[in-house]
Write an enzyme that holds these catalytic residues in place. Structure first.
Site, mmCIF file in Angstrom:
data_model
loop_
_atom_site.group_PDB
_atom_site.id
_atom_site.type_symbol
_atom_site.label_atom_id
_atom_site.label_comp_id
_atom_site.label_asym_id
_atom_site.label_seq_id
_atom_site.Cartn_x
_atom_site.Cartn_y
_atom_site.Cartn_z
ATOM 1 N N HIS A 101 -61.616 -11.681 -55.782
ATOM 2 C CA HIS A 101 -62.911 -11.756 -55.222
ATOM 3 C C HIS A 101 -64.073 -10.432 -55.057
ATOM 4 O O HIS A 101 -63.571 -9.438 -55.267
ATOM 5 C CB HIS A 101 -62.965 -12.155 -53.762
ATOM 6 N N LYS A 149 -65.777 -9.223 -49.475
ATOM 7 C CA LYS A 149 -65.275 -10.172 -48.688
ATOM 8 C C LYS A 149 -64.386 -9.525 -47.716
ATOM 9 O O LYS A 149 -63.842 -8.548 -47.933
ATOM 10 C CB LYS A 149 -64.459 -10.757 -49.726
#
Length: 264
Positions: free
Chosen positions: A153, A157
């Site tokens: 990601h 995040k």
């Protein structure tokens, strides 16, 4: 027409949700919850679509004054949990893409839904392809019990591993007998090198700029491997699932955890 509040409108996911609402005839934005720009119009904020709806810094005030049907929350675990509880207490059905809820929090939300006879949807991933990846992985686990999950990601995040990775592991666990993988005498010479452990499965998290949301589920067997992979190239990939959840949440009176339960 479904009247909608969006929490986190200036975030990348929140902005994508506003853009989706602007294109949908059956969704109507009535307010936003943000930590800035109290009582400003959405259209007055640079980079946001031209909605007349007001922005509220106080979530309770927003829920009280807008008379919404659905709250879309795409913020953080901390605020997602608070907003979900507040919305149910105000008769508003939450659709939440925030991951990181604990089992205790999910149980509390379930009880609130049933007490108030309201639906709620919490989805670790709103991308249809990601949901299919998880279901395919569950099926494959019947035949390949040795498996590792690699999720990647963007570097903003906050939670690791991702909610999608945890959900995938939970689904695999339903089909796979608990076992410790690798050599019994395996030793990490650098702590964490083998990743997180869930029921003997290893989960690895990568965080880098340039990534959006990506996951590989790698199964190993005698003389073969099987990789099930999904990539979200941009945040528009999640919006069909958000739209579907807004529609389906109006028809249910309990918590649904996972988009797969809404797909035909």
């Amino acid at each position: 027409m479904i009247d909608v509040i969006v929490a986190g409108p200036r975030g990348k996911m929140g902005t994508a949700a506003l853009e989706m609402i602007a294109e949908e005839e059956n969704l109507n934005l009535v307010g936003c919850i943000d930590r800035k720009n109290d009582q400003s119009r959405v259209k007055d904020i640079e980079g946001l679509p031209a909605f007349d709806a007001l922005i509220y810094e106080d979530a309770e005030q927003c829920l009280r004054e807008t008379k919404a049907d659905v709250l879309i929350d795409l913020t953080t675990p901390e605020f997602g949990y608070k907003h979900t509880k507040a919305s149910l207490n105000h008769g508003v059905r939450p659709v939440v893409g925030t991951t990181g809820f604990t089992e205790e929090q999910l149980q509390e939300i379930t009880e609130l839904c049933e007490e108030n006879k309201l639906g709620a949807v919490i989805a670790p991933n709103f991308a249809t392809g990601a949901v299919l990846m998880m279901q395919f992985a569950k099926w494959a686990a019947k035949h390949f019990p040795d498996v590792e999950i690699i999720e990647k990601h963007h570097d903003q995040k906050l939670d690791a591993p991702s909610g999608t990775a945890v959900k995938t592991a939970q689904l695999i666990k339903e089909e796979r007998k608990s076992k410790r993988q690798g050599h019994p005498d395996e030793k990490e010479t650098l702590q964490g090198a083998r990743g997180a452990d869930m029921d003997g499965m290893k989960i690895h998290s990568m965080r880098l700029p340039g990534l959006v949301a990506h996951q590989e589920v790698v199964f190993g067997g005698e003389g073969q491997t099987l990789t099930i992979k999904h990539d979200s190239m941009n945040r528009a990939s999640f919006m069909s699932g958000v739209k579907l959840s807004c529609e389906k949440v109006m028809e249910i009176n309990t918590l649904v955890y996972g988009l797969e339960h809404l797909l035909e």
